[in-house]
Write an enzyme that holds these catalytic residues in place. Structure first.
Site, PDB file in Angstrom:
ATOM      1  N   THR A   1       0.853  -1.188   0.000  1.00  0.00           N
ATOM      2  CA  THR A   1       0.000   0.000   0.000  1.00  0.00           C
ATOM      3  C   THR A   1       0.888   1.237   0.000  1.00  0.00           C
ATOM      4  OG1 THR A   1      -1.733  -1.183   1.200  1.00  0.00           O
ATOM      5  CG2 THR A   1      -1.845   1.229   1.185  1.00  0.00           C
TER       6      THR A   1
ATOM      7  N   ALA B   1      -6.107   4.289  -6.322  1.00  0.00           N
ATOM      8  CA  ALA B   1      -7.457   3.746  -6.165  1.00  0.00           C
ATOM      9  C   ALA B   1      -7.605   3.032  -4.827  1.00  0.00           C
ATOM     10  CB  ALA B   1      -7.782   2.794  -7.314  1.00  0.00           C
ATOM     11  N   LYS B   2      -6.570   2.282  -4.423  1.00  0.00           N
ATOM     12  CA  LYS B   2      -6.658   1.590  -3.141  1.00  0.00           C
ATOM     13  C   LYS B   2      -6.670   2.581  -1.985  1.00  0.00           C
ATOM     14  CE  LYS B   2      -4.761  -1.667   0.097  1.00  0.00           C
ATOM     15  NZ  LYS B   2      -3.787  -2.731   0.416  1.00  0.00           N
ATOM     16  N   VAL B   3      -5.795   3.577  -2.033  1.00  0.00           N
ATOM     17  CA  VAL B   3      -5.745   4.561  -0.947  1.00  0.00           C
ATOM     18  C   VAL B   3      -7.083   5.282  -0.826  1.00  0.00           C
ATOM     19  CG1 VAL B   3      -4.662   6.717  -0.204  1.00  0.00           C
ATOM     20  CG2 VAL B   3      -3.238   4.840  -1.040  1.00  0.00           C
TER      21      VAL B   3
END
Length: 302
Positions: free
Chosen positions: A94, A168-170
């Site tokens: 991440t 997008a993950k954050v």
């Protein structure tokens, strides 16, 4: 080692499961600061511990699953000179897009490719093979790495350029964490008001109400298309927000997220959006000069 070998750096709770899944399709090299984890991977799926970066001379794919961006940079600086010229580094940690660019800068002098493959899942989903990978980077590098990505999980979404998957993950996690605060506040108000919590959960999870509609209807249709006519006026949403603040105050329930969100509706009303659908609060970001904000002419390019 052969071209069918993948190296995995990081055998934490998630990294170990990533390595385990890859081992079902590839020979595996692994590195971790924990000798216990290295021994565990060796015993469980025959992984070879990496003791010297020269062991990577024929390893085309390197997967990073590390706790901090600085750890990724440190690993890449050490191994980049030893990787084959067609190697692809797959960053599953991440990180932010800026971290991806810093990693790319480390690899660039060696002509090595980098993609982001951020993991959207918990450890149980990874173990079951139902995790998702959010991908970003050069299409040819993603294509080359596809067998490794498929070994991790077949659920993959390509978001675009390098760093887009990481972003997008954050963003997804930021929404989830913010919603957790809102839900905790809502639950506290419900309990104080003698509202059955199970019924509250049913209400908030209804696809036509609660948590879903702001995303699947208001953002997906109104904000994306710039359509704020009709609908529930922002002034009405602002009034409802005031009622929620009053209810919490009467119950002596401290609010943080809901209180902060009310300020946005005050700003929207002050900007003259009171009679438009309350999704018009999204226009405030364009008013503040955000280049890719809804309402900005550039928005639909992104």
């Amino acid at each position: 080692m052969s071209a069918n070998t993948v190296a995995v750096y990081g055998l934490g709770n998630m990294g170990y499961l990533v390595a385990e899944r890859i081992s079902q399709a590839f020979s595996l090299q692994v590195f971790d600061l924990s000798a216990e984890q290295l021994a565990r991977a060796g015993a469980a799926f025959g992984a070879t511990p990496i003791s010297d970066p020269e062991q990577l001379a024929a390893t085309r794919f390197v997967v990073l699953c590390l706790p901090y961006p600085a750890a990724s940079l440190s690993v890449l600086a050490e191994i980049a000179p030893h990787l084959p010229k067609d190697a692809v580094v797959i960053e599953t940690s991440t990180v932010n897009p800026a971290d991806m660019q810093r990693s790319a800068d480390v690899l660039a002098p060696h002509g090595l490719a980098l993609i982001d493959a951020s993991i959207l899942a918990g450890v149980s989903q990874m173990a079951a093979g139902t995790a998702s990978l959010l991908l970003g980077g050069d299409a040819s590098a993603i294509s080359a790495a596809r067998p490794v990505l498929d070994a991790i999980t077949e659920k993959q979404i390509v978001f675009g350029t390098l760093g887009a998957g990481a972003a997008a993950k954050v963003i997804n996690n930021a929404v989830a964490h913010a919603v957790m605060v809102v839900v905790a506040e809502a639950g506290a108000m419900a309990t104080a008001s003698e509202v059955d919590v199970e019924q509250l959960i049913g209400l908030l999870s209804d696809t036509q109400m609660g948590l879903h509609r702001p995303l699947t209807y208001r953002y997906a249709n109104r904000v994306v298309n710039g359509d704020y006519s009709g609908g529930m006026p922002l002034d009405a949403a602002r009034k409802d927000s005031e009622l929620a603040l009053s209810l919490a105050q009467s119950q002596r329930i401290p609010l943080f997220a809901i209180q902060a969100c009310h300020s946005v509706y005050e700003l929207g009303a002050a900007a003259g959006y009171g009679r438009e659908d309350y999704a018009a609060i999204a226009k405030l970001w364009a008013d503040w000069g955000t280049p890719s904000a809804p309402g900005n002419p550039e928005f639909n390019r992104y």
